[in-house]
Design a protein around this motif. Sequence first.
Motif, PDB file in Angstrom:
ATOM      1  N   GLU A  60     -34.616  41.400  -9.338  1.00 25.58           N
ATOM      2  CA  GLU A  60     -33.720  42.173  -9.633  1.00 25.58           C
ATOM      3  C   GLU A  60     -33.671  43.622  -9.130  1.00 25.58           C
ATOM      4  O   GLU A  60     -32.777  43.942  -8.509  1.00 25.58           O
ATOM      5  N   GLY A  61     -34.734  44.124  -8.789  1.00 22.83           N
ATOM      6  CA  GLY A  61     -35.126  45.486  -8.016  1.00 22.83           C
ATOM      7  C   GLY A  61     -34.792  45.407  -6.640  1.00 22.83           C
ATOM      8  O   GLY A  61     -34.083  46.434  -5.966  1.00 22.83           O
ATOM      9  N   GLU A  62     -34.851  44.348  -6.227  1.00 20.46           N
ATOM     10  CA  GLU A  62     -34.539  44.200  -4.804  1.00 20.46           C
ATOM     11  C   GLU A  62     -32.905  43.882  -4.410  1.00 20.46           C
ATOM     12  O   GLU A  62     -32.402  44.311  -3.445  1.00 20.46           O
ATOM     13  N   GLY A  63     -32.343  43.395  -5.566  1.00 18.75           N
ATOM     14  CA  GLY A  63     -30.935  43.119  -5.364  1.00 18.75           C
ATOM     15  C   GLY A  63     -30.489  41.828  -4.984  1.00 18.75           C
ATOM     16  O   GLY A  63     -31.102  41.007  -4.360  1.00 18.75           O
ATOM     17  N   SER A  64     -29.395  41.214  -5.400  1.00 18.78           N
ATOM     18  CA  SER A  64     -29.000  39.742  -5.192  1.00 18.78           C
ATOM     19  C   SER A  64     -28.623  39.447  -3.727  1.00 18.78           C
ATOM     20  O   SER A  64     -28.712  38.303  -3.285  1.00 18.78           O
TER      21      SER A  64
ATOM     22  N   SER B 255     -46.765  40.793   0.954  1.00 18.95           N
ATOM     23  CA  SER B 255     -46.780  40.581  -0.296  1.00 18.95           C
ATOM     24  C   SER B 255     -45.671  40.474  -1.088  1.00 18.95           C
ATOM     25  O   SER B 255     -44.851  41.101  -0.921  1.00 18.95           O
ATOM     26  N   PRO B 256     -45.693  39.303  -2.017  1.00 22.44           N
ATOM     27  CA  PRO B 256     -44.365  39.348  -3.094  1.00 22.44           C
ATOM     28  C   PRO B 256     -43.842  40.471  -3.540  1.00 22.44           C
ATOM     29  O   PRO B 256     -42.800  40.861  -3.747  1.00 22.44           O
ATOM     30  N   GLY B 257     -44.772  41.255  -4.064  1.00 24.94           N
ATOM     31  CA  GLY B 257     -44.519  42.633  -4.762  1.00 24.94           C
ATOM     32  C   GLY B 257     -44.313  43.925  -4.050  1.00 24.94           C
ATOM     33  O   GLY B 257     -43.387  44.656  -4.369  1.00 24.94           O
ATOM     34  N   ASP B 258     -44.522  43.589  -2.657  1.00 24.11           N
ATOM     35  CA  ASP B 258     -43.731  44.643  -1.739  1.00 24.11           C
ATOM     36  C   ASP B 258     -42.268  44.899  -1.685  1.00 24.11           C
ATOM     37  O   ASP B 258     -41.502  44.099  -2.023  1.00 24.11           O
ATOM     38  N   PHE B 259     -41.609  45.930  -1.813  1.00 27.24           N
ATOM     39  CA  PHE B 259     -40.349  46.293  -1.808  1.00 27.24           C
ATOM     40  C   PHE B 259     -39.587  46.978  -0.816  1.00 27.24           C
ATOM     41  O   PHE B 259     -40.277  47.760   0.002  1.00 27.24           O
TER      42      PHE B 259
END
Length: 844
Positions: free
Chosen positions: A332-336, A346-350
Amino acid sequence: MRVVAAFARQLLILPHRPVRRPFPVWRNTRFSHSFAMDSIRVHNSLKPGGPVPFVPIEKGKVSWYACGPTVYDQSHLGHARNYVSTDIIRRILMHYFGFDVKFVMNFTDVDDKIILRARRNRLLEVEKKKQYSKDEIAKLGSDAFQAYAKSSLPLLLSDESILDASNYNARRDAAYGKVLAGGTLSGEGKPGDDEAKLKMHISNMDAAAAAISSGQVFGGADEILLPYLDSLYKESVDTSDQSMFTDLTRFMEGEFTDDMDNLNVLRPDVVVRVTEYVPQIAKFVETIVDKGFAYEAEGSVYFDIAAFEQSPGNKYARLRPESRNDKSLQEEGEGSLSKSLGGKRSPGDFALWKKSKAGEPYWPSKWGNGRPGWHIECSVMASDVLGGQMDLHSGGIDLAFPHHDNELAQSEAFYCEGHEHTWVNYFLHMGHLSISGSKMSKSLKNFQTIKDALANTYTARSMRIVFLLGRWNDGVEISPDMRLQADGWESTVNNFFTNVKSLLIEASGSADTSSGDVNKLSLNGDKPQDALLVELEQAKKDMDLAMANSFDTPAAMRVISELIRKTNVHIKDNAAALDLSSVEAVARWVTKIVGILGLDANARPPYDGLGWASSAAAADVDPATAVQPYKTVYETVFANAQKLDLPSSDVLKDLLAQNPTQDFDSIVASGTRDPEQLGLPYVRAVSKLRDELRKATASASPDVKKAILALSDRIRDYDLTNLGVYLDDRPDGQPSLIKFVPAAELIAARDEKAAKDAEKARAKEEARLAREKAEAERWEKAKLAPEDMFKSDDRYSEWDGEGMPTKMKDGSEVPKSQLKKLKKDWDRQKKAHTEWKTKFGSSA
């Protein structure tokens, strides 16, 4: 029509509804305050637990950045909860504690939601201009219908047959009936966001099914067409022209600002927009990369959480450590629109910088055309205005992770010089607003817009009271009980102000609401201690404690209502010898507090008036213009009275000769511009004349008495009511008590009373007609002679001389048990017939 005093008093329990005016930008205003600033404690999301001491970076000053809205749709009550609560804290810091607050807020005007909304709107506009045959448009609707079901409501497609508008309802009820009935998908627990989202999708499909069935695909089915058209044509949109995005965001920014103005929310000192900061954002990201805390991958740049945490003192997800691995929140934080971006270590990197795909706006950077990540925007804009460290950062609780946690990490990485850097000292998170168990959200479409709420449900004041009655950092669940509590509190304060003003008017001829020092009556004065002043001093101490305890507004509201309760008791117990100076001191202090809390859209610092509205509200009003309605009523009433054939009375003669203009001129000369104060001389003249006219009815002829009473009622129920003046008629020859009440409330109450009277009259007339009908039927029945009453009954074949049946139709004797009953009926008819003959005689 007379509005009796008992009913009219009920007018004062109605919510006060102020006139809304455009709201200017307010600068900070300092106020002296005896309570020490360093005694303030505040809930800080960075330090879970109870409130912690509030120590600003610079004494007496507060730097504050607030996350503003993503401007792609109308604002709803969830936004109101966030920004009104933020405004309340800001006002308390500025106007209660005297801090110089620099308040910065952003508008997010480039974001995945904005891109999707603007692009889809553009594609729909283009599609509506195409020349479609009836079959082609039907196919478009059908294809979009099935595509929407596949992506959002997959259980509708469990059947092998094709889903269409004709079988949709049955499939919907079979697949999602328990959710529609208020249950959950799993059948356990309470419904939440997932169920709210399903209901939103179902609502869209309901509308689409109805539109497709009627052949009106464009319009009714737009919500399912938008994502379908986007899936087909998104890459064909020319985004070099960014007007499709800016037209949407500028319009919605204006709508949001209007909503905040109407909610009496102070405008920010500084407003920043993402699109005005893109070059600075790209440079900011470069610095983070150069420091080794971010990396480029496939044209995008990602924050490297592992590298950040390897640096001494740095810790990721300090606000919500339990959420750092929540995949749904991360997505949700990354956007659709960012799901297809690759290259993360890493999956958590934004994302700090996103490679723009076809159909998305773009700006140049060293990594190619792209656009800012969501979180980096606030870091750059806040740092640009407030520097590398700020006192406060605020937003809704749903922003804590990942948005605010990501902001903290990337900002601290930017400023990191080999050791830990503190970017924000205090994080304030406003509790969200929920309805039916799920948060109010534009994406879930379970919201009420602010515009609609103010038009139909709330006033700005009543909404703010709802939020004040709860802690700013707690959630608020909309419920009838909550509204009742808020309305009751508002009525208590409203009644108190109205009654105090009335007492002051009666005692001195004026209720000056324009000035007055609430501290002018203190326990240190020469006069003996007044019990009410003791209560006031205690209330001030209790208010200090409440405000300093993390802005505990529920406690503050209780302090106000309790002080009002004690003051009302004091007024009642000391009616014979009431010292109004202490009552006025209480009223002015309450006025100051409700002003500080933003409960009067017309009030301005330092809130030294009396009541909801201060004279500052009418500072630019020409006195002659403001007083004209009152003067017109005065002239009309006096002209009407002079035409009456009044009994001889020196008092009436003197009253009819009075001229309030001199008193009005004195008020103008004092500098007062409050319309109520300006109009008071004319209202008092009318009230005194009306009181004396009513006394004159004792010696007036019947016709004059009737005319006087009609004029008296008109003055109270129409002439003055329409001006927002209520005359409280009192017994034992006491003069009427003048009360200023919003005209809309008085008129509404008058109309409600008239409607009830009309309904009562209608019911009374219906009852009269029913009685007359029953009476007519009774006499019509009594008209029949008893000798004839049984002869038309085909059950019998013979009768005696009095008309009593002797033989049944079959020739048998009438049974004795039946004869007994028949005789009673005959006797009743004979009595009724005798009465009929007596009443109508030979004329019948």
